[in-house]
Design an enzyme around this catalytic site. Structure first.
Site, PDB file in Angstrom:
ATOM      1  N   CYS A 161      14.446  -1.941  19.723  1.00 44.06           N
ATOM      2  CA  CYS A 161      15.759  -2.946  19.836  1.00 44.06           C
ATOM      3  C   CYS A 161      16.345  -2.730  21.199  1.00 44.06           C
ATOM      4  O   CYS A 161      17.396  -3.556  21.320  1.00 44.06           O
ATOM      5  CB  CYS A 161      16.543  -2.349  18.729  1.00 44.06           C
ATOM      6  SG  CYS A 161      15.905  -2.291  16.999  1.00 44.06           S
ATOM      7  N   HIS A 294      26.017  -2.222  19.351  1.00 43.24           N
ATOM      8  CA  HIS A 294      24.478  -2.677  18.904  1.00 43.24           C
ATOM      9  C   HIS A 294      24.742  -2.765  17.476  1.00 43.24           C
ATOM     10  O   HIS A 294      24.187  -3.992  17.040  1.00 43.24           O
ATOM     11  CB  HIS A 294      23.884  -1.239  18.974  1.00 43.24           C
ATOM     12  CG  HIS A 294      22.476  -1.483  18.546  1.00 43.24           C
ATOM     13  ND1 HIS A 294      21.807  -2.356  18.879  1.00 43.24           N
ATOM     14  CD2 HIS A 294      21.665  -0.737  17.557  1.00 43.24           C
ATOM     15  CE1 HIS A 294      20.438  -2.128  18.416  1.00 43.24           C
ATOM     16  NE2 HIS A 294      20.529  -1.280  17.484  1.00 43.24           N
ATOM     17  N   HIS A 328      19.706  -9.301  13.626  1.00 39.66           N
ATOM     18  CA  HIS A 328      19.202  -8.697  14.399  1.00 39.66           C
ATOM     19  C   HIS A 328      17.931  -9.012  15.073  1.00 39.66           C
ATOM     20  O   HIS A 328      16.773  -9.148  14.507  1.00 39.66           O
ATOM     21  CB  HIS A 328      18.910  -7.189  13.951  1.00 39.66           C
ATOM     22  CG  HIS A 328      18.616  -6.062  14.946  1.00 39.66           C
ATOM     23  ND1 HIS A 328      18.381  -6.096  15.940  1.00 39.66           N
ATOM     24  CD2 HIS A 328      18.710  -4.683  14.855  1.00 39.66           C
ATOM     25  CE1 HIS A 328      18.249  -5.068  16.569  1.00 39.66           C
ATOM     26  NE2 HIS A 328      18.168  -4.171  15.674  1.00 39.66           N
TER      27      HIS A 328
END
Length: 400
Positions: A161, A294, A328
Site C-alpha cells: 500500500c 492512510h 483503498h
C-alpha cells in the site's frame, strides 16, 4: 532536500477522470463506492470501480500490452493534458534524463487470472493471452515507457500500500542525484480476484462502504485508480504560468517489519517515516496544515494512526482519510492521495472523512468529519503498507 516542482498532476478513479472530476466529487460529497459487481463468485463488499475499462482497448500499436491495468494507465495519461506535456518535455530535454517511477501492487495479475481460466487442452495459455509484456510485475512501467518515449531510468515499485508514495521518493532521489531532469511519478492498480478474495479471506473487507476512524468500522473497501504527476528540477522551464507553485519538499520511508499484515502497535515505523519527511522538508509537526491519513478502516491501522496523530500533531492540524471516497486503491493509494493533497493545496478545500459518524475515541481534534474550505500551505500524505512498509510525503504551495 531541495524542493522539487510538481509540473502537473492528474488522477482517474471511481470518482471520475481528471483533477476537476475529483475536486467536484469531494466538494459535492459524492463517494465512488458501490456494491461489488466485479467478481465472478459472489462477494459481499463494496468497491471503487472505474467504469468503461472493459471496452477501452489500447490503440492497435500497443495491442501486446492490452490489459486492465494498462488500460487504466492509458486513460489517466490522457487526462488534464498530461500526455501532451510529456511529449513536449520529450522534445525539449534529453530522453535519457526523463525517468519513470511507478507503484503498483498487482500490476496486470487480473489478466493472468483470466488466462488461467482459459487454459487449453495442453495446459497452456491461449494464444490471445500469451503475452510476455502483460504477465509480469513490470508491465505497467514498461508500457508507460513505450507510450511516452521517456528513455531514462524506469522503476516499478511494489511495496504493497505504500508503493505509490515510495515512487515519489524514488523520483526525488533520481533528480537529487542528477540522473534525471524530470520524472513521471505515480501509480496504478486495478481490481482483480486475487485482491478482492484475498483481503476477504483475511477478514479485512467490509460488506458496506468503509468507515475510516469510525468506532464501528469493520473493514476496507478496495478500489482501483491511476494517478500521475511530473516532478522536475528548477532549471526545467514549465510553461504553466498562472498555475499554483506546488512542490515536493520532503519524503520519508521506513520498514519496521513488525508483522506481515498488522502495523506496529505504537506506530514506530509510521512515526519514523513522518519524522524523516519532516526533517527533509525542514519542518516540524506544527507546520503541517493538513494530513491525508492512510486510514483504511481496518481496526488496527486506524487505531494506531489515530493515536499517533492525536498525540503528536497540534489541534490546528486538520486530518482526514479519503478511502471512503475512492476505496483503498492499494499500490495506487499513495499516488492518488498525493493528488488529493495537491488539490487541497490548489483549491483550499479539505475533504471529509466520509462515513465516520462515531469517531474512534483515539481520534483527536485534528480529525475532519466534514469537509471545509481553508487556505493551506503545507500537506502531509501518509501511506502505510503490509510488512511494515511506510512512506510519508510533504507537499507545499509557495507564497504568492
Amino acid at each position: 532536500m531541495t524542493p522539487l516542482k510538481v509540473l502537473t498532476h492528474t488522477a482517474t478513479s471511481c470518482l471520475g477522470q481528471g483533477r476537476d472530476a475529483h475536486y467536484r466529487a469531494l466538494t459535492e460529497g459524492r463517494s465512488g463506492l458501490r456494491e461489488n459487481d466485479f467478481t465472478r463468485a459472489p462477494l459481499a463488499t463494496c468497491i471503487g470501480r472505474v467504469d468503461g475499462l472493459e471496452s477501452a482497448a489500447l490503440p492497435p500499436r500497443w495491442i501486446d500490452w492490452d490489459c486492465r491495468n494498462n488500460r487504466l494507465a492509458w486513460l489517466a495519461l490522457n487526462q488534464d493534458g498530461l500526455l501532451e506535456i510529456l511529449r513536449d518535455l520529450r522534445g525539449r530535454l534529453p530522453a535519457h534524463r526523463l525517468g519513470i517511477a511507478l507503484g503498483t501492487s498487482t500490476s496486470s495479475i487480473g489478466d493472468t487470472e483470466q488466462a488461467y481460466l482459459e487454459l487449453d487442452g495442453r495446459g497452456r495459455f491461449p494464444d490471445t493471452t500469451r503475452s510476455r509484456q502483460i504477465h509480469q510485475p513490470h508491465s505497467l512501467s514498461a508500457f508507460v515507457q513505450r507510450a511516452t518515449g521517456w528513455d531514462g531510468p524506469v522503476m516499478t515499485i511494489s511495496t504493497a500500500c505504500s508503493s505509490g508514495a515510495e515512487a515519489w521518493a524514488a523520483a526525488a532521489r533520481w533528480i537529487e542525484q542528477d540522473l534525471c531532469d524530470a520524472v513521471l511519478v505515480g501509480g496504478c492498480d486495478t481490481l482483480c480476484g486475487s485482491t478482492l478474495h484475498g483481503f476477504a479471506s483475511l477478514e479485512l473487507t467490509s460488506p458496506r462502504p468503509c468507515r475510516p476512524f469510525d468506532q464501528r468500522r469493520d473493514g476496507i473497501s478496495i478500489g482501483e485508480a491511476a494517478a500521475f504527476a511530473i516532478l522536475v528540477r528548477d532549471t526545467v522551464e514549465c510553461g504553466n504560468d498562472g498555475a499554483p507553485d506546488l512542490r515536493l519538499t520532503g519524503h520519508g520511508e521506513s520498514a519496521d517489519a513488525h508483522h506481515m499484515s498488522a502495523p506496529h502497535p505504537e506506530g514506530a515505523g509510521a512515526r519514523r517515516a513522518i519524522e524523516a519527511a519532516l526533517q527533509r522538508a525542514g519542518l516540524s509537526v506544527a507546520d503541517i496544515d493538513y494530513i491525508n491519513l492512510h486510514g483504511t478502516a481496518s481496526r488496527l491501522n486506524d487505531q494506531v494512526e489515530a493515536t499517533l496523530v492525536s498525540g503528536w500533531f497540534p489541534a490546528t492540524t486538520a486530518a482526514s482519510s479519503t478511502k471512503g471516497w475512492t476505496g483503498h486503491t492499494l499500490g495506487a493509494a499513495g499516488a492518488i492521495e498525493a493528488t488529493l493533497c495537491l488539490l487541497a493545496l490548489e483549491h483550499g478545500y479539505l475533504p471529509a472523512t466520509l462515513n465516520c459518524e462515531e469517531p474512534d475515541p483515539a481520534c483527536g481534534p485534528q480529525f475532519l468529519r466534514e469537509g471545509r474550505h481553508a487556505a493551506i500551505r503545507t500537506a502531509l500524505s501518509n501511506s502505510f503498507g503490509f510488512g511494515g512498509n511506510n512512506a510519508s510525503l510533504v507537499f507545499q504551495r509557495s507564497a504568492e
